[in-house]
Design a protein around this motif. Structure first.
Motif, PDB file in Angstrom:
ATOM      1  N   THR A   1      -3.116 -13.255  36.312  1.00  0.00           N
ATOM      2  CA  THR A   1      -3.555 -13.616  37.660  1.00  0.00           C
ATOM      3  C   THR A   1      -4.217 -14.984  37.612  1.00  0.00           C
ATOM      4  O   THR A   1      -4.665 -15.447  36.554  1.00  0.00           O
ATOM      5  CB  THR A   1      -4.576 -12.608  38.234  1.00  0.00           C
ATOM      6  OG1 THR A   1      -5.806 -12.725  37.505  1.00  0.00           O
ATOM      7  CG2 THR A   1      -4.046 -11.183  38.150  1.00  0.00           C
ATOM      8  N   PHE A   2      -4.302 -15.633  38.767  1.00  0.00           N
ATOM      9  CA  PHE A   2      -4.970 -16.922  38.841  1.00  0.00           C
ATOM     10  C   PHE A   2      -6.461 -16.765  38.542  1.00  0.00           C
ATOM     11  O   PHE A   2      -7.063 -17.624  37.885  1.00  0.00           O
ATOM     12  CB  PHE A   2      -4.780 -17.542  40.221  1.00  0.00           C
ATOM     13  CG  PHE A   2      -5.278 -18.961  40.298  1.00  0.00           C
ATOM     14  CD1 PHE A   2      -4.465 -20.009  39.917  1.00  0.00           C
ATOM     15  CD2 PHE A   2      -6.567 -19.235  40.725  1.00  0.00           C
ATOM     16  CE1 PHE A   2      -4.918 -21.318  39.960  1.00  0.00           C
ATOM     17  CE2 PHE A   2      -7.034 -20.537  40.775  1.00  0.00           C
ATOM     18  CZ  PHE A   2      -6.210 -21.584  40.387  1.00  0.00           C
ATOM     19  N   ASN A   3      -7.055 -15.657  38.974  1.00  0.00           N
ATOM     20  CA  ASN A   3      -8.470 -15.420  38.690  1.00  0.00           C
ATOM     21  C   ASN A   3      -8.740 -15.322  37.196  1.00  0.00           C
ATOM     22  O   ASN A   3      -9.761 -15.813  36.699  1.00  0.00           O
ATOM     23  CB  ASN A   3      -8.962 -14.142  39.375  1.00  0.00           C
ATOM     24  CG  ASN A   3      -9.352 -14.370  40.817  1.00  0.00           C
ATOM     25  OD1 ASN A   3      -9.612 -15.497  41.231  1.00  0.00           O
ATOM     26  ND2 ASN A   3      -9.376 -13.305  41.600  1.00  0.00           N
ATOM     27  N   ALA A   4      -7.836 -14.679  36.461  1.00  0.00           N
ATOM     28  CA  ALA A   4      -8.000 -14.563  35.009  1.00  0.00           C
ATOM     29  C   ALA A   4      -7.989 -15.946  34.372  1.00  0.00           C
ATOM     30  O   ALA A   4      -8.766 -16.231  33.443  1.00  0.00           O
ATOM     31  CB  ALA A   4      -6.904 -13.690  34.419  1.00  0.00           C
ATOM     32  N   PHE A   5      -7.127 -16.825  34.859  1.00  0.00           N
ATOM     33  CA  PHE A   5      -7.104 -18.203  34.376  1.00  0.00           C
ATOM     34  C   PHE A   5      -8.373 -18.939  34.764  1.00  0.00           C
ATOM     35  O   PHE A   5      -8.978 -19.640  33.946  1.00  0.00           O
ATOM     36  CB  PHE A   5      -5.879 -18.931  34.948  1.00  0.00           C
ATOM     37  CG  PHE A   5      -6.035 -20.420  35.019  1.00  0.00           C
ATOM     38  CD1 PHE A   5      -6.026 -21.188  33.876  1.00  0.00           C
ATOM     39  CD2 PHE A   5      -6.222 -21.043  36.250  1.00  0.00           C
ATOM     40  CE1 PHE A   5      -6.190 -22.569  33.935  1.00  0.00           C
ATOM     41  CE2 PHE A   5      -6.378 -22.424  36.328  1.00  0.00           C
ATOM     42  CZ  PHE A   5      -6.358 -23.191  35.163  1.00  0.00           C
ATOM     43  N   PHE A   6      -8.799 -18.775  35.995  1.00  0.00           N
ATOM     44  CA  PHE A   6      -9.928 -19.549  36.490  1.00  0.00           C
ATOM     45  C   PHE A   6     -11.220 -19.188  35.764  1.00  0.00           C
ATOM     46  O   PHE A   6     -12.086 -20.038  35.564  1.00  0.00           O
ATOM     47  CB  PHE A   6     -10.095 -19.342  37.997  1.00  0.00           C
ATOM     48  CG  PHE A   6     -10.886 -20.436  38.647  1.00  0.00           C
ATOM     49  CD1 PHE A   6     -10.293 -21.651  38.957  1.00  0.00           C
ATOM     50  CD2 PHE A   6     -12.218 -20.264  38.936  1.00  0.00           C
ATOM     51  CE1 PHE A   6     -11.016 -22.672  39.533  1.00  0.00           C
ATOM     52  CE2 PHE A   6     -12.956 -21.280  39.519  1.00  0.00           C
ATOM     53  CZ  PHE A   6     -12.350 -22.492  39.818  1.00  0.00           C
ATOM     54  N   THR A   7     -11.360 -17.933  35.369  1.00  0.00           N
ATOM     55  CA  THR A   7     -12.563 -17.487  34.648  1.00  0.00           C
ATOM     56  C   THR A   7     -12.283 -17.380  33.150  1.00  0.00           C
ATOM     57  O   THR A   7     -12.927 -16.611  32.442  1.00  0.00           O
ATOM     58  CB  THR A   7     -13.055 -16.139  35.199  1.00  0.00           C
ATOM     59  OG1 THR A   7     -12.005 -15.161  35.074  1.00  0.00           O
ATOM     60  CG2 THR A   7     -13.466 -16.246  36.661  1.00  0.00           C
ATOM     61  N   ARG A   8     -11.362 -18.165  32.673  1.00  0.00           N
ATOM     62  CA  ARG A   8     -10.927 -18.124  31.273  1.00  0.00           C
ATOM     63  C   ARG A   8     -12.105 -18.312  30.304  1.00  0.00           C
ATOM     64  O   ARG A   8     -12.987 -19.149  30.544  1.00  0.00           O
ATOM     65  CB  ARG A   8      -9.878 -19.213  31.008  1.00  0.00           C
ATOM     66  CG  ARG A   8     -10.405 -20.612  31.246  1.00  0.00           C
ATOM     67  CD  ARG A   8      -9.298 -21.653  31.334  1.00  0.00           C
ATOM     68  NE  ARG A   8      -9.889 -22.963  31.694  1.00  0.00           N
ATOM     69  CZ  ARG A   8     -10.164 -23.328  32.945  1.00  0.00           C
ATOM     70  NH1 ARG A   8      -9.898 -22.512  33.954  1.00  0.00           N
ATOM     71  NH2 ARG A   8     -10.688 -24.515  33.183  1.00  0.00           N
ATOM     72  N   PRO A   9     -12.120 -17.554  29.215  1.00  0.00           N
ATOM     73  CA  PRO A   9     -13.142 -17.780  28.189  1.00  0.00           C
ATOM     74  C   PRO A   9     -12.793 -19.011  27.353  1.00  0.00           C
ATOM     75  O   PRO A   9     -11.630 -19.415  27.259  1.00  0.00           O
ATOM     76  CB  PRO A   9     -13.065 -16.501  27.346  1.00  0.00           C
ATOM     77  CG  PRO A   9     -11.639 -16.043  27.493  1.00  0.00           C
ATOM     78  CD  PRO A   9     -11.244 -16.410  28.906  1.00  0.00           C
TER      79      PRO A   9
END
Length: 291
Positions: free
Chosen positions: A62-70
């Motif tokens: 998801t884009f959110n997973a990318f945006f909050t990437r570690p």
């Protein structure tokens, strides 16, 4: 004229509706479309993926997973000096300095109320009057997890409903009381240097504000101020180390951090200065009772 249009358009846009729609899209698993959007975002905003734990766009469902990437474990070294207060986020300094009684400087010609910022509760704001504040803006390309500038024990969290204006420098310079009128999550900690407030400010198309102890705080957006208090001296107390993650934004925004009077002194900050998590922001004041 263009800047005037960008600012004033925000007064009439359905900002909450727009933000929630974007939030749904950002959390959707859309396969190759999601990957394509992520690649476009990386290219347009010049995101440095070399420091990401997972540098390949295809990793993120998801884009959110990318945006909050570690980030990679060694990407942001934490200054461990006990007299150093570190930057809590990657971003850029918007403003910093003294809190003058109940007034915080936003931009030229604009101040706003400390008490309003912290949820409208005078008893919660009182420790920070005549203290210090720093406002840091997170741009779209930045790492969007928020960390502790000093170790602390959570005492309170307040959700404050509000507007969702953009929080970029243009809007900050033109919308009165911006950070005290936008939706926000206010957190309070007991620290070795006294009380600290960390305010996570929502903005246009910010899909979510989260904390590590409660998960998603918003959305859904509430209509009333909500206040949670936490036990400080029990096994279930929320105690976070310096540099430890405390929350995150899904899409960009701003933090405001406040300290009590005479407990810290800022290092050589300047408005617009780039910040990196873990680097020194301030030092414990020699005048502090906590030295």
């Amino acid at each position: 004229m263009l800047d005037w249009f960008k600012v004033n358009l925000q007064y009439i846009l359905p900002k909450h509706l727009l933000s929630r729609l974007v939030g749904k899209l950002a959390s959707a698993e859309m396969g190759s479309l999601t990957t394509g959007l992520i690649k476009l975002f990386i290219k347009h905003f010049k995101v440095n993926m070399d420091e990401a734990l997972y540098p390949q766009p295809e990793h993120y469902r998801t884009f959110n997973a990318f945006f909050t990437r570690p980030l990679q474990p060694d990407a942001r070294p934490i200054d461990e000096d006990e007299n150093v207060i570190i930057h809590a986020v990657d971003g850029a300094v918007s403003q910093f300095g003294d809190i003058n009684a109940d007034s915080i400087f936003q931009a030229k010609g604009h101040n706003y109320s400390l008490t309003t910022l912290l949820g409208g509760k005078p008893e919660m704001a009182s420790p920070f009057k005549d203290g210090k504040f720093a406002t840091v803006y997170l741009s779209p390309k930045d790492y969007h997890r928020i960390h502790m500038p000093v170790e602390g024990t959570l005492t309170d969290m307040i959700y404050v409903p509000g507007e969702l204006f953009s929080v970029n420098p243009l809007t900050a310079a033109n919308v009165p009381g911006l950070f005290a009128r936008n939706e926000r999550v206010v957190t309070f900690f007991d620290t070795p240097v006294g009380r600290m407030a960390m305010v996570l400010v929502g903005a246009t198309i910010v899909a979510s504000i989260e904390t590590v102890w409660s998960g998603t705080v918003t959305p859904p957006a509430g209509k009333n101020v909500q206040h949670w208090s936490y036990e400080k001296d029990t096994e279930s107390s929320v105690k976070l180390a310096k540099g430890e993650e405390m929350g995150r934004f899904k899409l960009g925004s701003t933090i405001v951090v406040c300290f009590e009077k005479d407990v810290i002194e800022f290092d050589e900050l300047t408005a617009g200065q780039v910040t990196r998590l873990g680097e020194p922001m301030a030092h414990v004041s020699p005048a502090s009772d906590n030295v």
